[in-house]
Scaffold this active site. Structure first.
Site, PDB file in Angstrom:
ATOM      1  N   ASN A 123      13.488  16.431  84.883  1.00 55.92           N
ATOM      2  CA  ASN A 123      14.782  15.808  85.192  1.00 55.92           C
ATOM      3  C   ASN A 123      14.684  14.341  84.796  1.00 55.92           C
ATOM      4  O   ASN A 123      14.001  13.564  85.454  1.00 55.92           O
ATOM      5  CB  ASN A 123      15.063  15.964  86.701  1.00 55.92           C
ATOM      6  CG  ASN A 123      16.321  15.232  87.127  1.00 55.92           C
ATOM      7  OD1 ASN A 123      17.085  14.749  86.294  1.00 55.92           O
ATOM      8  ND2 ASN A 123      16.536  15.147  88.437  1.00 55.92           N
ATOM      9  N   TRP A 124      15.374  13.996  83.707  1.00 58.13           N
ATOM     10  CA  TRP A 124      15.257  12.622  83.193  1.00 58.13           C
ATOM     11  C   TRP A 124      16.049  11.628  84.035  1.00 58.13           C
ATOM     12  O   TRP A 124      15.921  10.420  83.849  1.00 58.13           O
ATOM     13  CB  TRP A 124      15.759  12.542  81.745  1.00 58.13           C
ATOM     14  CG  TRP A 124      15.011  13.401  80.776  1.00 58.13           C
ATOM     15  CD1 TRP A 124      13.928  14.214  81.035  1.00 58.13           C
ATOM     16  CD2 TRP A 124      15.293  13.563  79.380  1.00 58.13           C
ATOM     17  NE1 TRP A 124      13.524  14.852  79.890  1.00 58.13           N
ATOM     18  CE2 TRP A 124      14.349  14.470  78.848  1.00 58.13           C
ATOM     19  CE3 TRP A 124      16.254  13.026  78.515  1.00 58.13           C
ATOM     20  CZ2 TRP A 124      14.350  14.847  77.507  1.00 58.13           C
ATOM     21  CZ3 TRP A 124      16.245  13.397  77.181  1.00 58.13           C
ATOM     22  CH2 TRP A 124      15.300  14.302  76.682  1.00 58.13           C
ATOM     23  N   LYS A 125      16.919  12.123  84.904  1.00 58.56           N
ATOM     24  CA  LYS A 125      17.803  11.232  85.687  1.00 58.56           C
ATOM     25  C   LYS A 125      18.535  10.280  84.728  1.00 58.56           C
ATOM     26  O   LYS A 125      18.895  10.699  83.636  1.00 58.56           O
ATOM     27  CB  LYS A 125      17.012  10.515  86.778  1.00 58.56           C
ATOM     28  CG  LYS A 125      16.212  11.515  87.628  1.00 58.56           C
ATOM     29  CD  LYS A 125      15.603  10.926  88.862  1.00 58.56           C
ATOM     30  CE  LYS A 125      14.832  12.026  89.610  1.00 58.56           C
ATOM     31  NZ  LYS A 125      14.284  11.557  90.881  1.00 58.56           N
ATOM     32  N   GLU A 140      19.738  12.946  95.170  1.00 63.34           N
ATOM     33  CA  GLU A 140      20.419  11.709  94.768  1.00 63.34           C
ATOM     34  C   GLU A 140      21.935  11.920  94.696  1.00 63.34           C
ATOM     35  O   GLU A 140      22.714  11.018  94.989  1.00 63.34           O
ATOM     36  CB  GLU A 140      19.835  11.207  93.432  1.00 63.34           C
ATOM     37  CG  GLU A 140      18.436  10.641  93.648  1.00 63.34           C
ATOM     38  CD  GLU A 140      17.473  10.799  92.484  1.00 63.34           C
ATOM     39  OE1 GLU A 140      17.911  11.039  91.348  1.00 63.34           O
ATOM     40  OE2 GLU A 140      16.246  10.698  92.730  1.00 63.34           O
ATOM     41  N   GLU A 176      12.722  19.794  97.135  1.00 67.77           N
ATOM     42  CA  GLU A 176      12.343  18.416  96.841  1.00 67.77           C
ATOM     43  C   GLU A 176      12.462  17.581  98.105  1.00 67.77           C
ATOM     44  O   GLU A 176      13.554  17.079  98.425  1.00 67.77           O
ATOM     45  CB  GLU A 176      13.276  17.827  95.768  1.00 67.77           C
ATOM     46  CG  GLU A 176      13.242  18.563  94.447  1.00 67.77           C
ATOM     47  CD  GLU A 176      13.664  17.667  93.290  1.00 67.77           C
ATOM     48  OE1 GLU A 176      12.932  17.631  92.306  1.00 67.77           O
ATOM     49  OE2 GLU A 176      14.697  16.981  93.384  1.00 67.77           O
ATOM     50  N   SER A 195       7.208  13.604  93.032  1.00 65.23           N
ATOM     51  CA  SER A 195       5.963  12.961  92.591  1.00 65.23           C
ATOM     52  C   SER A 195       4.933  13.938  92.026  1.00 65.23           C
ATOM     53  O   SER A 195       3.731  13.758  92.229  1.00 65.23           O
ATOM     54  CB  SER A 195       5.360  12.116  93.721  1.00 65.23           C
ATOM     55  OG  SER A 195       6.256  11.068  94.083  1.00 65.23           O
ATOM     56  N   GLY A 199      10.404  14.425  87.820  1.00 64.85           N
ATOM     57  CA  GLY A 199      11.160  13.246  87.415  1.00 64.85           C
ATOM     58  C   GLY A 199      10.311  12.342  86.539  1.00 64.85           C
ATOM     59  O   GLY A 199      10.132  12.591  85.348  1.00 64.85           O
ATOM     60  N   GLY A 200       9.733  11.311  87.151  1.00 65.58           N
ATOM     61  CA  GLY A 200       9.000  10.280  86.413  1.00 65.58           C
ATOM     62  C   GLY A 200       8.016  10.804  85.370  1.00 65.58           C
ATOM     63  O   GLY A 200       8.008  10.340  84.223  1.00 65.58           O
ATOM     64  N   HIS A 233      21.098  17.827  93.708  1.00 61.93           N
ATOM     65  CA  HIS A 233      19.929  16.939  93.795  1.00 61.93           C
ATOM     66  C   HIS A 233      20.150  15.959  94.954  1.00 61.93           C
ATOM     67  O   HIS A 233      21.278  15.528  95.200  1.00 61.93           O
ATOM     68  CB  HIS A 233      19.748  16.183  92.475  1.00 61.93           C
ATOM     69  CG  HIS A 233      18.427  15.485  92.407  1.00 61.93           C
ATOM     70  ND1 HIS A 233      18.199  14.286  93.050  1.00 61.93           N
ATOM     71  CD2 HIS A 233      17.262  15.827  91.822  1.00 61.93           C
ATOM     72  CE1 HIS A 233      16.942  13.920  92.850  1.00 61.93           C
ATOM     73  NE2 HIS A 233      16.344  14.839  92.106  1.00 61.93           N
ATOM     74  N   GLY A 289       9.956  10.044  93.757  1.00 66.78           N
ATOM     75  CA  GLY A 289       9.822   8.716  93.177  1.00 66.78           C
ATOM     76  C   GLY A 289       8.987   7.766  94.012  1.00 66.78           C
ATOM     77  O   GLY A 289       8.975   6.570  93.761  1.00 66.78           O
TER      78      GLY A 289
HETATM   79  P1  13P Z   1       9.752  12.281  90.764  1.00 65.02           P
HETATM   80  O1  13P Z   1       8.915  13.318  90.054  1.00 65.02           O
HETATM   81  O2  13P Z   1       9.958  11.036  89.950  1.00 65.02           O
HETATM   82  O3  13P Z   1       9.283  12.044  92.147  1.00 65.02           O
HETATM   83  O4  13P Z   1      11.244  12.923  90.896  1.00 65.02           O
HETATM   84  C1  13P Z   1      11.383  14.191  91.411  1.00 65.02           C
HETATM   85  C2  13P Z   1      12.795  14.614  91.233  1.00 65.02           C
HETATM   86  O5  13P Z   1      13.683  14.115  91.901  1.00 65.02           O
HETATM   87  C3  13P Z   1      13.088  15.639  90.213  1.00 65.02           C
HETATM   88  O6  13P Z   1      14.395  16.101  90.325  1.00 65.02           O
END
Ligand code: 13P
Length: 257
Positions: free
Chosen positions: A9-11, A99, A169, A215, A236-237, A97, A175
């Protein structure tokens, strides 16, 4: 049996050039080291969906949108519809998600409508659930996840639910660099699978993919992916960098069963 999945997920990250480079690196990796039992997904920002879909040629690599509207079409400035996501070449869509829930105030009721709309259009949803740190500290995490699952899935049939991928999640692990321990993750994944078994059937529980997110990095992925109820990761990251993303694909292929 559930699909095993490594999803990035590149956000709101990466421009067109960087997005293309990342997909080209994944394509190159998959051509050199074909994966046989995992699927790889990238979820770029909406404006890159067309480019990402056109570049993703490997049959194991598919594209997801990060969000979509619950409505069919019309006066919804700034939104993208399920048919637009499909038209852009994506096959999946992330729904709910944390967020979106936290920052954009998306409610359980809205998310259920989004899930319905995605399935109507033949898109596979990746439905996210997760508890906050205070919910975990107060020992309310199981109840919270059950509530989110119930609100999202209650009106679906046992035939429809296996088309939905679930991503657990925990918000406190997103993050933050602080991942859930493999025991904490397994405990919740097993809880989710039991819930699916009770509400739908044992076959549904067996078929639904449950991804862990929060993470995930190459150095903790082995432990997480080795857990019996973890079917992969929503990352994510660590999905933004070609080297760590391809090493997560490699670990997935080795460890996920
Ligand atoms: P991180 O891997 O950066 O913690 O993000 C997880 C995430 O929200 C994937 O949707």
């Amino acid at each position: 049996m559930s699909r095993k999945i490594i999803a990035g997920n590149w956000k709101m990250n990466l421009n067109l050039k960087e997005g293309a480079e990342l997909i080209n690196a994944a394509e190159k990796y998959l051509a050199a080291k074909p994966v046989h039992h995992i699927d790889v997904i990238v979820a770029p920002p909406a404006y890159q969906l067309v480019q990402s879909s056109q570049l993703s040629k490997n049959e194991r690599l598919s594209v997801a949108a990060q969000n979509m509207a619950a409505e069919e079409k019309g006066a919804f400035t700034g939104e993208i519809s399920a048919s637009m996501v499909k038209d852009a070449g994506a096959e999946l869509v992330i729904i709910g998600h944390s967020e979106r829930r936290e920052i954009f105030g998306e409610s359980d009721e809205l998310l259920e409508r989004k899930l319905k709309k995605a399935l109507e259009h033949g898109l596979y949803p990746i439905f996210c659930v997760g508890e906050s740190l205070s919910q975990r500290k107060n020992n309310e995490h199981f109840q919270h996840i059950e509530n989110q699952l119930k609100a999202g899935l209650q009106s679906f049939s046992a035939e429809e639910v296996p088309q939905i991928i679930i991503a657990y999640e925990p918000i406190w692990a997103i993050g933050t660099g602080e991942t859930a321990s493999q025991e904490q993750a397994q405990e919740m994944h097993s809880f989710i699978r039991k819930y699916l078994g009770q509400q739908f059937s044992a076959a549904v529980a067996d078929e639904v993919s449950i991804l862990y997110g929060g993470s995930v990095k190459p150095d903790n992925a082995r432990g997480l992916f080795g857990q019996p109820d973890i079917d992969g990761g929503l990352i994510g990251g660590a999905s933004l960098d070609a080297e760590s993303f391809t090493s997560l694909i490699q670990i997935g292929e080795e460890i996920l069963r």
